[in-house]
Design a protein around this motif. Structure first.
Motif, PDB file in Angstrom:
ATOM      1  N   MET A 223       1.012  -1.075   0.045  1.00  0.00           N
ATOM      2  CA  MET A 223      -0.003   0.110   0.053  1.00  0.00           C
ATOM      3  C   MET A 223       0.975   1.326  -0.018  1.00  0.00           C
ATOM      4  SD  MET A 223      -2.840   0.460  -0.435  1.00  0.00           S
ATOM      5  CE  MET A 223      -4.590   0.743   0.149  1.00  0.00           C
ATOM      6  N   PHE A 224       0.439   2.365  -0.653  1.00  0.00           N
ATOM      7  CA  PHE A 224       1.074   3.498  -0.801  1.00  0.00           C
ATOM      8  C   PHE A 224       0.741   4.441   0.363  1.00  0.00           C
ATOM      9  CE2 PHE A 224       0.990   1.532  -5.361  1.00  0.00           C
ATOM     10  CZ  PHE A 224       2.260   1.854  -5.477  1.00  0.00           C
ATOM     11  N   VAL A 225       1.612   5.408   0.737  1.00  0.00           N
ATOM     12  CA  VAL A 225       1.347   6.280   1.513  1.00  0.00           C
ATOM     13  C   VAL A 225       0.947   7.637   0.457  1.00  0.00           C
ATOM     14  CG1 VAL A 225       2.275   7.891   3.266  1.00  0.00           C
ATOM     15  CG2 VAL A 225       2.851   5.575   3.383  1.00  0.00           C
ATOM     16  N   ASP A 226      -0.274   8.307   0.984  1.00  0.00           N
ATOM     17  CA  ASP A 226      -0.530   9.463   0.207  1.00  0.00           C
ATOM     18  C   ASP A 226       0.721  10.718   0.176  1.00  0.00           C
ATOM     19  OD1 ASP A 226      -2.591   8.271  -0.841  1.00  0.00           O
ATOM     20  OD2 ASP A 226      -4.066   9.169   0.894  1.00  0.00           O
ATOM     21  N   PRO A 227       0.912  11.262  -0.851  1.00  0.00           N
ATOM     22  CA  PRO A 227       1.728  12.305  -0.873  1.00  0.00           C
ATOM     23  C   PRO A 227       1.254  13.539   0.155  1.00  0.00           C
ATOM     24  CG  PRO A 227       0.778  12.391  -2.929  1.00  0.00           C
ATOM     25  CD  PRO A 227       0.205  11.133  -2.132  1.00  0.00           C
ATOM     26  N   PRO A 228       1.960  14.607   0.587  1.00  0.00           N
ATOM     27  CA  PRO A 228       1.473  15.879   1.209  1.00  0.00           C
ATOM     28  C   PRO A 228       0.577  16.494   0.568  1.00  0.00           C
ATOM     29  CG  PRO A 228       3.732  16.206   0.488  1.00  0.00           C
ATOM     30  CD  PRO A 228       3.444  14.876   0.236  1.00  0.00           C
ATOM     31  N   ALA A 229      -0.616  16.825   1.093  1.00  0.00           N
ATOM     32  CA  ALA A 229      -1.849  17.671   0.703  1.00  0.00           C
ATOM     33  C   ALA A 229      -1.520  19.007   0.298  1.00  0.00           C
ATOM     34  CB  ALA A 229      -3.163  17.158   1.325  1.00  0.00           C
ATOM     35  N   PRO A 230      -2.081  19.654  -0.649  1.00  0.00           N
ATOM     36  CA  PRO A 230      -1.784  21.195  -0.448  1.00  0.00           C
ATOM     37  C   PRO A 230      -2.618  21.873   0.623  1.00  0.00           C
ATOM     38  CG  PRO A 230      -2.986  20.479  -2.551  1.00  0.00           C
ATOM     39  CD  PRO A 230      -2.578  19.222  -1.797  1.00  0.00           C
ATOM     40  N   GLN A 231      -2.127  22.601   1.414  1.00  0.00           N
ATOM     41  CA  GLN A 231      -2.880  23.132   2.572  1.00  0.00           C
ATOM     42  C   GLN A 231      -3.399  24.421   2.294  1.00  0.00           C
ATOM     43  OE1 GLN A 231      -2.744  21.650   5.738  1.00  0.00           O
ATOM     44  NE2 GLN A 231      -1.665  20.083   4.428  1.00  0.00           N
ATOM     45  N   PRO A 232      -4.809  24.470   2.469  1.00  0.00           N
ATOM     46  CA  PRO A 232      -5.576  25.738   2.406  1.00  0.00           C
ATOM     47  C   PRO A 232      -5.231  26.932   3.037  1.00  0.00           C
ATOM     48  CG  PRO A 232      -6.910  24.129   3.473  1.00  0.00           C
ATOM     49  CD  PRO A 232      -5.946  23.497   3.135  1.00  0.00           C
ATOM     50  N   LEU A 233      -5.892  27.947   2.821  1.00  0.00           N
ATOM     51  CA  LEU A 233      -5.561  29.244   3.717  1.00  0.00           C
ATOM     52  C   LEU A 233      -5.944  29.146   5.072  1.00  0.00           C
ATOM     53  CD1 LEU A 233      -4.302  32.112   3.857  1.00  0.00           C
ATOM     54  CD2 LEU A 233      -6.580  32.932   2.966  1.00  0.00           C
ATOM     55  N   GLN A 234      -5.058  29.103   6.106  1.00  0.00           N
ATOM     56  CA  GLN A 234      -5.475  29.167   7.421  1.00  0.00           C
ATOM     57  C   GLN A 234      -5.870  30.240   8.105  1.00  0.00           C
ATOM     58  OE1 GLN A 234      -5.321  25.785   8.761  1.00  0.00           O
ATOM     59  NE2 GLN A 234      -4.345  25.020   6.903  1.00  0.00           N
ATOM     60  N   PRO A 235      -6.838  30.316   8.873  1.00  0.00           N
ATOM     61  CA  PRO A 235      -7.365  31.675   9.591  1.00  0.00           C
ATOM     62  C   PRO A 235      -6.098  32.031  10.338  1.00  0.00           C
ATOM     63  CG  PRO A 235      -8.564  29.604  10.516  1.00  0.00           C
ATOM     64  CD  PRO A 235      -7.515  28.901   9.474  1.00  0.00           C
ATOM     65  N   GLY A 236      -5.953  33.417  10.129  1.00  0.00           N
ATOM     66  CA  GLY A 236      -4.693  34.174  10.600  1.00  0.00           C
ATOM     67  C   GLY A 236      -3.441  34.096   9.936  1.00  0.00           C
ATOM     68  N   GLU A 237      -3.445  33.256   8.950  1.00  0.00           N
ATOM     69  CA  GLU A 237      -2.083  33.184   7.995  1.00  0.00           C
ATOM     70  C   GLU A 237      -1.866  34.629   7.310  1.00  0.00           C
ATOM     71  OE1 GLU A 237      -0.320  30.615   4.137  1.00  0.00           O
ATOM     72  OE2 GLU A 237      -2.271  29.973   5.147  1.00  0.00           O
ATOM     73  N   THR A 238      -0.627  34.702   7.197  1.00  0.00           N
ATOM     74  CA  THR A 238      -0.420  36.074   6.614  1.00  0.00           C
ATOM     75  C   THR A 238       0.695  35.993   5.394  1.00  0.00           C
ATOM     76  OG1 THR A 238       1.202  36.566   8.325  1.00  0.00           O
ATOM     77  CG2 THR A 238      -0.670  37.500   8.826  1.00  0.00           C
ATOM     78  N   PRO A 239       0.579  36.951   4.662  1.00  0.00           N
ATOM     79  CA  PRO A 239       1.557  36.860   3.400  1.00  0.00           C
ATOM     80  C   PRO A 239       2.919  37.100   3.930  1.00  0.00           C
ATOM     81  CG  PRO A 239       0.203  38.977   3.245  1.00  0.00           C
ATOM     82  CD  PRO A 239      -0.272  38.077   4.443  1.00  0.00           C
ATOM     83  N   PRO A 240       3.853  36.533   2.899  1.00  0.00           N
ATOM     84  CA  PRO A 240       5.173  36.699   3.456  1.00  0.00           C
ATOM     85  C   PRO A 240       5.632  38.231   3.610  1.00  0.00           C
ATOM     86  CG  PRO A 240       5.050  36.112   0.958  1.00  0.00           C
ATOM     87  CD  PRO A 240       3.655  36.108   1.575  1.00  0.00           C
ATOM     88  N   VAL A 241       6.566  38.332   4.433  1.00  0.00           N
ATOM     89  CA  VAL A 241       7.231  39.660   4.664  1.00  0.00           C
ATOM     90  C   VAL A 241       8.009  40.110   3.474  1.00  0.00           C
ATOM     91  CG1 VAL A 241       8.410  41.039   6.271  1.00  0.00           C
ATOM     92  CG2 VAL A 241       6.930  39.295   7.182  1.00  0.00           C
ATOM     93  N   SER A 242       7.967  41.445   3.024  1.00  0.00           N
ATOM     94  CA  SER A 242       8.817  41.928   2.151  1.00  0.00           C
ATOM     95  C   SER A 242      10.010  41.797   2.461  1.00  0.00           C
ATOM     96  CB  SER A 242       8.249  43.400   1.890  1.00  0.00           C
ATOM     97  OG  SER A 242       8.404  43.682   0.653  1.00  0.00           O
ATOM     98  N   GLY A 243      10.902  41.491   1.493  1.00  0.00           N
ATOM     99  CA  GLY A 243      12.563  41.359   2.030  1.00  0.00           C
ATOM    100  C   GLY A 243      13.479  42.750   1.946  1.00  0.00           C
TER     101      GLY A 243
END
Length: 126
Positions: free
Chosen positions: A1-21
């Motif tokens: 039996m195979f193990v499922d690959p990692p699923a794409p994660q939906p937008l989490q509550p409180g998740e913020t965009p990346p900080v500008s470099g």
């Protein structure tokens, strides 16, 4: 039996965009605002649509396979051939499941979660 690959994660509550470099004043080359990538969101939704269907197919075939292996259902010399065919179908379905989920997971790994508002997103479904 195979193990499922990692699923794409939906937008989490409180998740913020990346900080500008680049600190300081924004230049025309730096993004001021970000948005959650719609192509990535489509991959999340696709995963959520495909997984229950694949689970249903797998459980249906597993149930039929268990019934075919049972001597209570039939005890004929030909039953061995049907059991072997069903085992092959189960293996093919497992490979198909792995291929579908891996392709979605790989595409999600290559698609950025956040994109600058003023830039075009990479198109996962062109």
């Amino acid at each position: 039996m195979f193990v499922d690959p990692p699923a794409p994660q939906p937008l989490q509550p409180g998740e913020t965009p990346p900080v500008s470099g680049a600190p300081g004043l924004p230049s025309p080359d730096t993004a001021v605002s970000w948005e959650f990538n719609p192509d990535y969101q489509r991959l999340v939704m696709m995963w959520r649509q495909v997984l229950p269907t694949l689970d249903t197919l797998t459980s249906s075939l597993d149930k039929a396979y268990q019934l075919a292996r049972s001597k209570d259902v039939w005890d004929a010399p030909v039953s061995g051939r049907y059991v072997e065919e069903m085992a092959e179908w189960r293996a093919r379905l497992a490979l198909y499941r792995q291929a579908i989920l891996t392709s979605i997971s790989d595409q999600a790994a290559d698609t950025p979660r956040w994109i600058p508002v003023n830039a075009g997103a990479p198109h996962a479904f062109s």
